[in-house]
Design an enzyme around this catalytic site. Structure first.
Site, PDB file in Angstrom:
ATOM      1  N   ASP A 290       0.867  -1.177   0.000  1.00 38.49           N
ATOM      2  CA  ASP A 290       0.000   0.000   0.000  1.00 38.49           C
ATOM      3  C   ASP A 290       0.905   1.229   0.000  1.00 38.49           C
ATOM      4  OD1 ASP A 290      -2.145   1.692  -0.053  1.00 38.49           O
ATOM      5  OD2 ASP A 290      -3.238   0.703   1.554  1.00 38.49           O
TER       6      ASP A 290
HETATM    7  C1  NOJ Z   1      -3.972   4.007  -0.014  1.00 31.97           C
HETATM    8  C2  NOJ Z   1      -5.151   3.084   0.045  1.00 31.97           C
HETATM    9  O1  NOJ Z   1      -5.158   2.378   1.272  1.00 31.97           O
HETATM   10  C3  NOJ Z   1      -5.203   2.089  -1.096  1.00 31.97           C
HETATM   11  O2  NOJ Z   1      -6.397   1.368  -1.020  1.00 31.97           O
HETATM   12  C4  NOJ Z   1      -5.057   2.806  -2.407  1.00 31.97           C
HETATM   13  O3  NOJ Z   1      -5.189   1.903  -3.475  1.00 31.97           O
HETATM   14  C5  NOJ Z   1      -3.718   3.507  -2.419  1.00 31.97           C
HETATM   15  N1  NOJ Z   1      -3.700   4.493  -1.360  1.00 31.97           N
HETATM   16  C6  NOJ Z   1      -3.411   4.182  -3.762  1.00 31.97           C
HETATM   17  O4  NOJ Z   1      -4.193   5.286  -3.917  1.00 31.97           O
END
Ligand code: NOJ
Length: 758
Positions: A290
């Site tokens: 993430d």
């Molecule tokens: C953080 C989020 O938790 C995740 O779900 C997302 O895909 C990413 N950012 C990218 O934006």
């Protein structure tokens, strides 16, 4: 020249493998991956494991200095495998061109984006879609989202989020399918199939990503990014099933998570990524971290520094680093120093290249960059029809006393009141980065397409101060009451008052946890003030999570759960209020009476003290100030007609080994209009080596019946439906007594029993 000839060589070979059958294609892809890998330097391999956010306006001048300039150099030098948040054919083409035409090997980028519930044409939020219990519509919605995203240059979505969530305080419940692992698994598979289609190499489909592996939805106290401590049985029984279903549906990528799980951050968790996902489940796609989660392992107190974080994440099976820069900065040196085996890097790169080959990016790196397709596909009438259909089926009728709904189409005076009534942005919901503010059909607009009634509109109160945004805290209005008297005056004497209340579109989603589950700001005050002068209220709720609305449930005759329904929101709501669509949604998450009850979910354990032993005795599992019962149970949802459940029968008393138990019931439409019902079948394993929930959803079916019509519904129960993570830490069914329950919600009305003999 050298770069171009390498690319051409790869393209030519891929074209030849694309002509072959599917299975030989997989082998050919693996061969191609291996031969490309053999040409790569260690630095280039690590580059494939590095993902950057969009870092400059590629339609303008390229910055020469600072971080952006470094990222630009990295791209040219083959040190970037993927980018996110670059969108639009023109912009994607520009970054792809640098990777393909300026880097030594010309390996194309995979372009990721959060296509969570639509791209520009927005579908309902995923929690709302799950309320449809309609897998065909959910799949179609993902297909539409994929077509639009792919037309805009994107070939990978960070969806579906398949985290099970039992705690409505967590803002990201809007992004998943709710609390049930069975429903969640079906939704996960439908969404993966919708995004990826039959052919991943088609320019109309994109790779999907099951996230967040794992247990992100179990964050303590519902606070985002918080600690997670759950046992292995809950992981296997509740958390893993939708991920496993996504894997079985062919999902090509997984995303790990921000949270630590039992003391080990998910990003550095070898049990999750190596043992379960890539080991037990034999997942052969890749895992992306993430955003910054590799780096956050330092803050968790799990890694000493960036180098240590890179070592731990890569070793644990995290294949791509999203925006932490630790892979690109440290991994090659870690290999040279003998701390990370190059075979681990090769494995990660193989996985990433495999997906790029499957997408057909080597054949044509610009296949998603067709400006004409972008113009033709995005926002098409066909897509609006699809999201409208999805939206209508996502609406849940929570309460309808005295037949206030559906509304009469003529001769009525209506007041439409509330801060969300004419809001054209909130219905888009959270996670809608490519959709412009103000592009949803508001409730007011939807209602005015029906011309037979008179409409007076008042806002009453403003929900927010200023315009909320995706990245900033939403400020709720708690002081400005000046509009309330006007709203009350408008409601006085009207035939029906429609109140549109709830949460702003950015009041749920990432980073939007709440400690209260009531109507935010001054909305409750407005509701009660209007009720004083007119009790004929239809409350239309717009929200991204279950709300605790006891007062409304006690006083207001009709309540419609309309979530954040996307671009066609107002049209869908109007069609339901006027009865042109008879509502059939069912809650995918329990609605509590009080925030103090959460986490609250229907498939809880029994405890040793589930019921009151004698009047006034206090020693049982309960609260002294609130009932244990939810306000609306999982699976609840009414229709403008009524359904009766009768005659739950099983085909035999004992189910043996690999036999099938046929379960049937009689469903009758006892009301006056045609309606669709979702009949639900639950099961309880009465005694087991590890305690089982009081009830678990096992099957459901949707049927449409005319007034007076009956149908016998049948369900099949097999050994696999009885399996769970046993006391011996194995996944299997155990011999013993089972109870079946059936009804139109998890508050079931029929019961039957059988014995299972292994
Ligand atoms: C953080 C989020 O938790 C995740 O779900 C997302 O895909 C990413 N950012 C990218 O934006």
């Amino acid at each position: 020249m050298k770069k171009l000839s390498l690319l051409l060589l790869l393209s030519a070979t891929l074209i030849s493998c694309n002509n072959n059958s599917m299975s030989t294609n997989t082998n050919d892809i693996d061969r191609k991956v291996d031969s490309l890998l053999s040409l790569m330097t260690l630095e280039e391999k690590v580059g494939q494991m590095n993902q950057y956010n969009g870092f400059w306006n590629v339609t303008g001048p390229v910055p020469e200095e600072g971080d952006a300039a470094k990222k630009y150099d990295d791209l040219r030098n083959g040190r970037v495998g993927s980018m996110l948040n670059v969108r639009g054919v023109e912009e994607v083409r520009k970054v792809q061109q640098i990777a393909v035409e300026e880097s030594r090997l010309g390996i194309p980028l995979i372009i990721g984006f959060d296509v969570i519930h639509g791209y520009e044409t927005m579908s309902p939020i995923p929690l709302a879609e799950a309320a449809s219990w309609n897998m065909d519509l959910i799949k179609r919605s993902a297909e539409v989202a994929a077509r639009e995203a792919a037309a805009s240059g994107i070939n990978w979505t960070f969806a579906p989020m398949v985290d099970i969530s039992r705690d409505a305080r967590w803002g990201r419940v809007m992004e998943g399918a709710g609390e049930d692992p069975y429903l969640g698994s079906l939704v996960a598979a439908a969404r993966v199939k919708g995004f990826q289609g039959e052919d991943l190499s088609s320019p109309l489909t994109i790779a999907a990503c099951a996230k967040h592996f794992a247990a992100y939805g179990f964050s303590e106290s519902g606070k985002d990014y918080n600690t997670v401590d759950v046992g292995t049985a809950t992981l296997y029984n509740t958390v893993f099933p939708p991920f496993k279903a996504a894997k079985e549906a062919g999902v090509r990528t997984f995303m790990n998570a921000f949270n630590e799980l039992n003391g080990i951050p998910a990003t550095g968790n070898a049990f999750l990524q190596r043992e379960v996902l890539k080991g037990e489940w034999e997942f052969d796609g890749f895992v992306v971290s993430d955003w910054g989660s590799v780096n956050e392992m330092i803050i968790h107190g799990f890694a000493r520094d960036g180098r240590d974080a890179a070592l731990k994440a890569a070793t644990a099976g995290s294949d791509m680093d999203m925006e932490s820069y630790h892979y690109v900065n440290h991994l090659a040196k870690l290999v040279e120093d003998g701390e990370v085996e190059e075979s681990l890097i090769d494995d990660a790169v193989r996985r990433i290249l495999r997906v790029k080959f499957e997408l057909g990016l080597f054949e044509d790196p610009y296949k998603y960059c067709d400006a004409q397709r972008e113009k033709d596909i995005i926002g098409s009438e066909e897509h609006h029809q699809a999201v409208l259909e999805m939206a209508k089926h996502s609406i849940v009728l929570l309460k309808n006393e005295g037949g206030l709904l559906p509304l009469k189409k003529e001769g009525q005076s209506l007041a439409i009141i509330g801060p969300l009534a004419d809001d054209k942005t909130s219905p888009l919901g959270s996670w809608r980065i490519a959709a412009e503010d103000g592009t949803a059909v508001s409730v007011l607009e939807g209602m005015t397409t029906y011309e037979g009634n008179t409409i007076t509109h008042r806002q009453g109160v403003k929900l927010t101060e200023g315009s909320p945004s995706f990245t900033m805290e939403t400020k709720i209005n708690t002081t400005d009451r000046t509009g309330i008297p006007e709203a009350v005056a408008a409601a006085r004497g009207k035939d029906v008052v429609i109140m549109v209340l709830g949460e702003h579109g950015f009041q749920s989603g990432e980073g939007r946890s709440r400690t209260a589950l009531d109507l935010p700001g001054l909305q409750q005050e407005l509701l009660e003030a209007v009720y004083e002068v007119n009790k004929n209220i239809v409350l239309v709720l717009m929200n991204g999570r279950p709300l605790a609305i006891n007062w409304a449930d006690e006083h207001v005759p009709a309540i419609v759960e309309a979530w954040h329904l996307g671009s066609e929101s107002g049209n869908a709501i109007a069609q339901v209020l006027y009865g042109d669509h008879n509502p059939n949604g069912k809650l995918p998450m329990t609605f509590p009476r009080d925030v103090g009850q959460v986490p609250l979910y229907y498939n809880h354990k029994n405890t040793g003290r589930p019921v009151i032993p004698a009047p006034d005795l206090v020693f049982w599992s309960h609260y002294i100030d609130q009932t244990n019962q939810p306000l609306y149970p999982f699976g609840h949802g009414l229709s403008y007609t009524d359904f009766t459940y009768e005659e739950l029968t099983v085909s035999k008393d004992t189910l043996k080994g690999d036999e099938v138990l046929n379960v049937s019931l009689k469903l009758t439409n006892t009301g006056e209009v045609t309606g669709t019902e979702t009949a639900q079948l639950y099961l309880r394993d009465m005694v087991a080596s590890r305690t089982r929930p009081v009830k678990e959803l096992k099957k459901f079916t949707q049927v449409t019946l005319a007034p007076g019509e009956s149908q016998t519904l049948t369900f099949e129960i097999k050994e696999e439906d009885l399996a769970f993570y046993t006391g011996n830490n194995t996944w299997q069914a155990e011999s013993g007594d089972f109870t079946l329950f059936a009804g139109g919600s998890s508050n079931t009305v029929l019961e039957a029993t059988f014995y299972f003999e292994k």
